[in-house]
Design a protein around this motif. Structure first.
Motif, PDB file in Angstrom:
ATOM      1  N   ASP A 124       0.834  -1.123   0.180  1.00 39.55           N
ATOM      2  CA  ASP A 124       0.089   0.235   0.129  1.00 39.55           C
ATOM      3  C   ASP A 124       0.883   1.166  -0.024  1.00 39.55           C
ATOM      4  OD1 ASP A 124      -2.329  -1.820   0.112  1.00 39.55           O
ATOM      5  OD2 ASP A 124      -2.658  -1.378   2.199  1.00 39.55           O
ATOM      6  N   LYS A 125       2.196   1.025  -0.263  1.00 39.36           N
ATOM      7  CA  LYS A 125       3.140   2.099  -0.193  1.00 39.36           C
ATOM      8  C   LYS A 125       2.932   3.227   1.159  1.00 39.36           C
ATOM      9  CE  LYS A 125       2.818   2.626  -5.391  1.00 39.36           C
ATOM     10  NZ  LYS A 125       4.233   1.778  -5.528  1.00 39.36           N
ATOM     11  N   THR A 126       3.092   2.446   2.167  1.00 39.42           N
ATOM     12  CA  THR A 126       2.603   3.090   3.397  1.00 39.42           C
ATOM     13  C   THR A 126       4.018   3.421   4.158  1.00 39.42           C
ATOM     14  OG1 THR A 126       1.092   1.579   3.479  1.00 39.42           O
ATOM     15  CG2 THR A 126       1.609   2.308   5.755  1.00 39.42           C
ATOM     16  N   LEU A 134      -1.035   5.303  -1.687  1.00 44.64           N
ATOM     17  CA  LEU A 134      -1.401   4.730  -3.172  1.00 44.64           C
ATOM     18  C   LEU A 134      -2.311   5.918  -3.835  1.00 44.64           C
ATOM     19  CD1 LEU A 134      -2.932   1.325  -2.073  1.00 44.64           C
ATOM     20  CD2 LEU A 134      -1.041   1.732  -3.702  1.00 44.64           C
ATOM     21  N   ARG A 135      -2.281   5.634  -4.923  1.00 44.79           N
ATOM     22  CA  ARG A 135      -3.080   6.791  -5.922  1.00 44.79           C
ATOM     23  C   ARG A 135      -4.482   6.120  -6.050  1.00 44.79           C
ATOM     24  NH1 ARG A 135       1.424   8.012 -10.553  1.00 44.79           N
ATOM     25  NH2 ARG A 135       2.879   9.373  -9.105  1.00 44.79           N
ATOM     26  N   TYR A 136      -5.668   6.669  -5.856  1.00 47.15           N
ATOM     27  CA  TYR A 136      -6.726   5.993  -5.943  1.00 47.15           C
ATOM     28  C   TYR A 136      -7.563   6.799  -7.162  1.00 47.15           C
ATOM     29  CZ  TYR A 136      -6.378   4.142  -1.246  1.00 47.15           C
ATOM     30  OH  TYR A 136      -5.749   3.356  -0.339  1.00 47.15           O
ATOM     31  N   THR A 149      -1.054   5.705   4.037  1.00 47.92           N
ATOM     32  CA  THR A 149      -1.147   5.023   2.644  1.00 47.92           C
ATOM     33  C   THR A 149      -0.816   6.244   1.715  1.00 47.92           C
ATOM     34  OG1 THR A 149      -2.592   3.527   3.505  1.00 47.92           O
ATOM     35  CG2 THR A 149      -2.398   3.824   1.118  1.00 47.92           C
TER      36      THR A 149
END
Length: 298
Positions: A115-117, A151-153, A149
């Motif tokens: 999750d690129k956390t 992430l790109r959503y 997080t």
């Protein structure tokens, strides 16, 4: 008459001199007793060898002036088949740094590929187990962390910075029962500002239980389990279970383990574990910790 007065005066002087001498003796005896108690009371060392048990933290802190570089790695599941080389073709990793601001207070940061956390935490060693007079029966370390997080959503939902954050608070309570056996319990609360569905819980309550059994001077067997309260269980998720093997080599602590959780921080292994350990959803992994003394102790 003069003889009686002289004798009375001598007796009075003798009594006055005796009282301070007796008080001084009592004071010296009390001080000696306190010094003896302090000398015979000793902290219990090395309840666990590292700051991590497997997935979760231990009560241990690095100590003032010590920097720990931690590499945590998980391969894919063993039951993913030969095409994925039984999980070795897949990987998740976390790189972390933690520094002892003092013997009691530690600050840490890390970045996980899952999750690129990004995460940060503080640990405070509130109590330390000791032996001797007025001994402390357990060690207690307080832990607090936040995870972001990145992430790109593209789902159209609000994913602004505050909604991407997850917070964790824990009380780590441990006891070294014998030279070879240590146990720890971890009451835990995880709060997620945003969840994916209404069936998921923003607050997740869990109780962790862990143990360490020494096998030799430099090796030990580790077990860890986090039980979520029934009111905190999300659909499709499971409790995190892990077993591992510790190897201490000088300034390194090398841990090999298997677990049903791919994540390596509280946000992941407490709320996102979906694998069934006994059905082969097992991630093989390792933790490697290297200590660097940046500020020598006096």
């Amino acid at each position: 008459m003069r003889l009686l007065s002289t004798m009375g005066l001598g007796l009075l002087l003798a009594l006055l001199l005796r009282v301070p001498a007796h008080a001084q003796d009592s004071l010296l005896a009390e001080l000696s007793s306190q010094l003896l108690d302090s000398a015979s009371r000793a902290p219990v060392l090395a309840t666990f060898k590292g700051t991590r048990i497997i997935n979760g933290h231990s009560v241990e802190t690095p100590g003032g002036g010590t920097l720990v570089f931690l590499i945590s790695h998980r391969f894919g599941t063993l039951n993913s088949g030969a095409y994925n080389f039984f999980g070795l073709d897949q990987a998740s990793i976390r790189l972390g740094l933690e520094y002892g601001l003092s013997d009691h207070l530690t600050a840490g940061v890390g970045r996980s590929s899952l999750d690129k956390t990004y995460d940060g935490f503080l640990k405070y060693r509130a109590l330390r187990q000791s032996t001797g007079p007025r001994a402390m029966p357990v060690s207690v370390t307080l832990f607090g962390s936040s995870a972001l997080t990145s992430l790109r959503y593209f789902d159209g939902l609000d994913h602004t910075l505050p909604r991407r954050l997850t917070y964790t608070v824990q009380a780590l309570v441990a006891r070294k029962i014998s030279a070879g056996l240590s146990v720890q319990v971890v009451p835990t609360l995880v709060h997620r500002n945003l969840v994916d569905t209404r069936r998921q819980h923003n607050d997740v309550y869990a109780l962790g239980v862990a143990g360490r059994q020494k096998l030799s001077k430099r090796t030990a067997l580790m077990l860890e389990y986090y039980y979520r309260l029934p009111t905190s269980e999300d659909p499709g998720t499971r409790n995190a279970l892990a077993a591992g093997f510790d190897i201490e080599t000088g300034g390194h602590v090398f841990q090999l383990h298997v677990t049903n959780s791919q994540g390596m921080i509280e946000k992941h292994f407490l709320t996102q574990t979906s694998g069934n350990f006994f059905d082969g959803d097992i991630y093989f992994g390792f933790n490697v910790a290297r200590n660097f003394t940046l500020k020598p102790r006096l």
